[in-house]
Write a protein that holds these residues in place. Structure first.
Motif, mmCIF file in Angstrom:
data_model
loop_
_atom_site.group_PDB
_atom_site.id
_atom_site.type_symbol
_atom_site.label_atom_id
_atom_site.label_comp_id
_atom_site.label_asym_id
_atom_site.label_seq_id
_atom_site.Cartn_x
_atom_site.Cartn_y
_atom_site.Cartn_z
ATOM 1 N N VAL A 157 -56.573 -6.784 43.548
ATOM 2 C CA VAL A 157 -56.586 -5.331 43.407
ATOM 3 C C VAL A 157 -57.015 -4.957 41.994
ATOM 4 O O VAL A 157 -56.961 -5.776 41.067
ATOM 5 C CB VAL A 157 -55.195 -4.734 43.716
ATOM 6 C CG1 VAL A 157 -54.800 -5.024 45.155
ATOM 7 C CG2 VAL A 157 -54.140 -5.275 42.759
ATOM 8 N N SER A 158 -57.437 -3.712 41.817
ATOM 9 C CA SER A 158 -57.819 -3.223 40.492
ATOM 10 C C SER A 158 -56.616 -3.284 39.558
ATOM 11 O O SER A 158 -55.480 -3.012 39.948
ATOM 12 C CB SER A 158 -58.325 -1.782 40.593
ATOM 13 O OG SER A 158 -59.493 -1.721 41.379
ATOM 14 N N GLY A 159 -56.876 -3.660 38.303
ATOM 15 C CA GLY A 159 -55.809 -3.735 37.317
ATOM 16 C C GLY A 159 -55.008 -5.016 37.365
ATOM 17 O O GLY A 159 -53.976 -5.138 36.693
ATOM 18 N N GLY A 160 -55.498 -6.004 38.111
ATOM 19 C CA GLY A 160 -54.755 -7.252 38.277
ATOM 20 C C GLY A 160 -55.085 -8.327 37.263
ATOM 21 O O GLY A 160 -54.564 -9.443 37.360
ATOM 22 N N GLY A 161 -55.960 -8.027 36.307
ATOM 23 C CA GLY A 161 -56.255 -8.997 35.256
ATOM 24 C C GLY A 161 -57.558 -9.757 35.434
ATOM 25 O O GLY A 161 -57.865 -10.658 34.640
ATOM 26 N N LYS A 162 -58.358 -9.394 36.447
ATOM 27 C CA LYS A 162 -59.593 -10.146 36.719
ATOM 28 C C LYS A 162 -60.577 -10.044 35.560
ATOM 29 O O LYS A 162 -61.143 -11.051 35.116
ATOM 30 C CB LYS A 162 -60.235 -9.643 38.029
ATOM 31 C CG LYS A 162 -59.363 -9.806 39.257
ATOM 32 C CD LYS A 162 -60.092 -9.429 40.540
ATOM 33 C CE LYS A 162 -60.562 -7.988 40.592
ATOM 34 N NZ LYS A 162 -59.438 -7.008 40.533
ATOM 35 N N LEU A 209 -69.172 -17.388 39.405
ATOM 36 C CA LEU A 209 -67.811 -16.892 39.600
ATOM 37 C C LEU A 209 -67.909 -15.380 39.673
ATOM 38 O O LEU A 209 -68.452 -14.742 38.768
ATOM 39 C CB LEU A 209 -66.914 -17.335 38.443
ATOM 40 C CG LEU A 209 -65.425 -17.060 38.576
ATOM 41 C CD1 LEU A 209 -64.843 -17.741 39.807
ATOM 42 C CD2 LEU A 209 -64.684 -17.529 37.321
ATOM 43 N N PHE A 210 -67.375 -14.812 40.738
ATOM 44 C CA PHE A 210 -67.714 -13.466 41.179
ATOM 45 C C PHE A 210 -66.434 -12.654 41.357
ATOM 46 O O PHE A 210 -65.594 -12.988 42.185
ATOM 47 C CB PHE A 210 -68.456 -13.631 42.513
ATOM 48 C CG PHE A 210 -69.048 -12.409 43.117
ATOM 49 C CD1 PHE A 210 -68.265 -11.482 43.764
ATOM 50 C CD2 PHE A 210 -70.416 -12.208 43.097
ATOM 51 C CE1 PHE A 210 -68.815 -10.359 44.355
ATOM 52 C CE2 PHE A 210 -70.992 -11.101 43.692
ATOM 53 C CZ PHE A 210 -70.173 -10.168 44.317
ATOM 54 N N ILE A 211 -66.262 -11.583 40.579
ATOM 55 C CA ILE A 211 -65.115 -10.691 40.753
ATOM 56 C C ILE A 211 -65.406 -9.668 41.841
ATOM 57 O O ILE A 211 -66.489 -9.067 41.880
ATOM 58 C CB ILE A 211 -64.799 -9.934 39.453
ATOM 59 C CG1 ILE A 211 -64.062 -10.823 38.470
ATOM 60 C CG2 ILE A 211 -63.939 -8.700 39.739
ATOM 61 C CD1 ILE A 211 -63.715 -10.141 37.164
ATOM 62 N N THR A 212 -64.446 -9.452 42.720
ATOM 63 C CA THR A 212 -64.554 -8.373 43.693
ATOM 64 C C THR A 212 -63.155 -7.959 44.134
ATOM 65 O O THR A 212 -62.210 -8.730 44.021
ATOM 66 C CB THR A 212 -65.397 -8.795 44.922
ATOM 67 O OG1 THR A 212 -65.509 -7.687 45.814
ATOM 68 C CG2 THR A 212 -64.756 -9.961 45.661
ATOM 69 N N HIS A 213 -63.015 -6.714 44.584
ATOM 70 C CA HIS A 213 -61.780 -6.302 45.262
ATOM 71 C C HIS A 213 -62.091 -5.953 46.714
ATOM 72 O O HIS A 213 -61.255 -5.397 47.418
ATOM 73 C CB HIS A 213 -61.105 -5.123 44.549
ATOM 74 C CG HIS A 213 -61.952 -3.884 44.464
ATOM 75 N ND1 HIS A 213 -62.655 -3.534 43.337
ATOM 76 C CD2 HIS A 213 -62.202 -2.920 45.369
ATOM 77 C CE1 HIS A 213 -63.301 -2.399 43.550
ATOM 78 N NE2 HIS A 213 -63.047 -2.004 44.774
ATOM 79 N N ASP A 214 -63.320 -6.303 47.161
ATOM 80 C CA ASP A 214 -63.778 -6.058 48.521
ATOM 81 C C ASP A 214 -63.600 -7.347 49.335
ATOM 82 O O ASP A 214 -64.325 -8.331 49.126
ATOM 83 C CB ASP A 214 -65.253 -5.638 48.476
ATOM 84 C CG ASP A 214 -65.828 -5.265 49.844
ATOM 85 O OD1 ASP A 214 -65.373 -5.825 50.860
ATOM 86 O OD2 ASP A 214 -66.749 -4.425 49.877
ATOM 87 N N LEU A 262 -56.077 -13.496 43.066
ATOM 88 C CA LEU A 262 -55.356 -13.194 41.829
ATOM 89 C C LEU A 262 -54.517 -11.955 42.072
ATOM 90 O O LEU A 262 -55.059 -10.873 42.349
ATOM 91 C CB LEU A 262 -56.331 -12.962 40.674
ATOM 92 C CG LEU A 262 -55.700 -12.735 39.300
ATOM 93 C CD1 LEU A 262 -55.044 -14.020 38.791
ATOM 94 C CD2 LEU A 262 -56.746 -12.265 38.293
ATOM 95 N N SER A 263 -53.213 -12.095 42.003
ATOM 96 C CA SER A 263 -52.343 -10.988 42.381
ATOM 97 C C SER A 263 -51.089 -10.995 41.535
ATOM 98 O O SER A 263 -50.744 -12.001 40.901
ATOM 99 C CB SER A 263 -51.981 -11.106 43.869
ATOM 100 O OG SER A 263 -51.217 -10.003 44.305
ATOM 101 N N GLY A 264 -50.382 -9.861 41.552
ATOM 102 C CA GLY A 264 -49.121 -9.751 40.841
ATOM 103 C C GLY A 264 -49.277 -9.172 39.455
ATOM 104 O O GLY A 264 -50.374 -8.872 38.992
ATOM 105 N N SER A 265 -48.145 -8.993 38.783
ATOM 106 C CA SER A 265 -48.130 -8.483 37.413
ATOM 107 C C SER A 265 -47.057 -9.254 36.637
ATOM 108 O O SER A 265 -45.873 -9.022 36.832
ATOM 109 C CB SER A 265 -47.811 -6.985 37.386
ATOM 110 O OG SER A 265 -47.854 -6.481 36.075
ATOM 111 N N PRO A 266 -47.455 -10.199 35.803
ATOM 112 C CA PRO A 266 -48.825 -10.554 35.419
ATOM 113 C C PRO A 266 -49.584 -11.252 36.553
ATOM 114 O O PRO A 266 -48.972 -11.762 37.490
ATOM 115 C CB PRO A 266 -48.620 -11.506 34.239
ATOM 116 C CG PRO A 266 -47.286 -12.126 34.504
ATOM 117 C CD PRO A 266 -46.448 -11.040 35.118
#
Length: 244
Positions: free
Chosen positions: A37-42, A185-190, A204-208
């Motif tokens: 998700v957005s804001g997850g540190g990617k 290496l490819f970032i996406t939230h789709d 990649l999930s969670g906080s942190p």
């Protein structure tokens, strides 16, 4: 062969942990997605991998060489194409070469053979404002390739495109990656995009942010046209949604 190894990366800002003990690998010629998700540190992770940020702990290796806190070793393409509006497409694409000291004429000659391969033939003397969004992204990807040669980071490069253009770009992207063997290496939230494009997907999930799972996409590439309508595709999607 391991092209990129990210080992136990942790990063905090002002005492708040953003990434915790993140490890991943990229094999030569692979397309691997980092999904979350957005804001997850990617993007923070990409800034660490590219050497733009120092991690609190952990190391980054490219071809076995430690490149932690050392920018300039791996290509990095952001969401926006960032083409220089006052330069022609050929001069935008050849920018990595001229920045290294190559003369402009020689740099243009070096990038010229790639225009046809990237579907950009005929755009050499045009300016970014004269190209569609999809064509500008092709030019930006070619520029990234000229910077790195065999490995790059892509941060949501197709997110600004409309649905039909994005679908066409996915097919083009897979075709070009197969030809040039660029390790990506490819970032996406789709989720759909990750399944359609990737050999493997890290969640990649969670906080942190932490790596919650790794999914191997077994469908052969190039992917069949109806792959997104198959039970296999839906099963991958269910697994990913449960991890997120």
């Amino acid at each position: 062969m391991k092209k990129l190894e990210v080992k136990n990366i942790s990063k905090s800002f002002d005492g708040k942990a953003v990434l915790r003990d993140v490890s991943l690998e990229l094999e030569s010629g692979e397309i691997v997605s980092l999904l979350g998700v957005s804001g997850g540190g990617k993007t923070t992770l990409f800034n660490v991998i590219s050497g733009l940020l120092a991690p609190d702990s952990g190391r980054v290796f490219l071809d076995g060489k430690d490149i932690t806190e050392s920018p300039g070793h791996i290509g990095y393409m952001l969401q926006k194409d960032l083409l220089l509006p006052f330069r022609t497409i050929e001069d935008n694409v050849s920018l990595p070469l001229t920045l290294r000291g190559t003369k402009k004429k020689e740099a243009r000659a070096a990038v010229s053979p790639y225009f046809a391969e990237f579907g950009l033939e005929g755009t050499q003397k045009k300016f970014p404002s004269q190209l569609s969004g999809g064509m500008r992204q092709r030019a930006a990807l070619l520029r990234t390739y000229m910077f790195s040669g065999d490995a790059c980071l892509l941060d949501e490069p197709f997110s600004a495109l409309d649905t039909l253009t994005k679908s066409a770009m996915h097919g083009w992207y897979l075709d070009v990656m197969e030809k040039i063997k660029l390790s990506t290496l490819f970032i996406t939230h789709d989720i759909d995009e990750a399944i359609l494009l990737s050999d493997r997907i890290y969640i990649l999930s969670g906080s942190p942010g932490e790596i919650k799972g790794e999914i191997v996409i077994k469908e052969a590439k190039p992917r069949r046209d109806d792959f997104s309508l198959t039970p296999e595709f839906l099963e991958y999607k269910k697994i990913i949604m449960n991890l997120l």
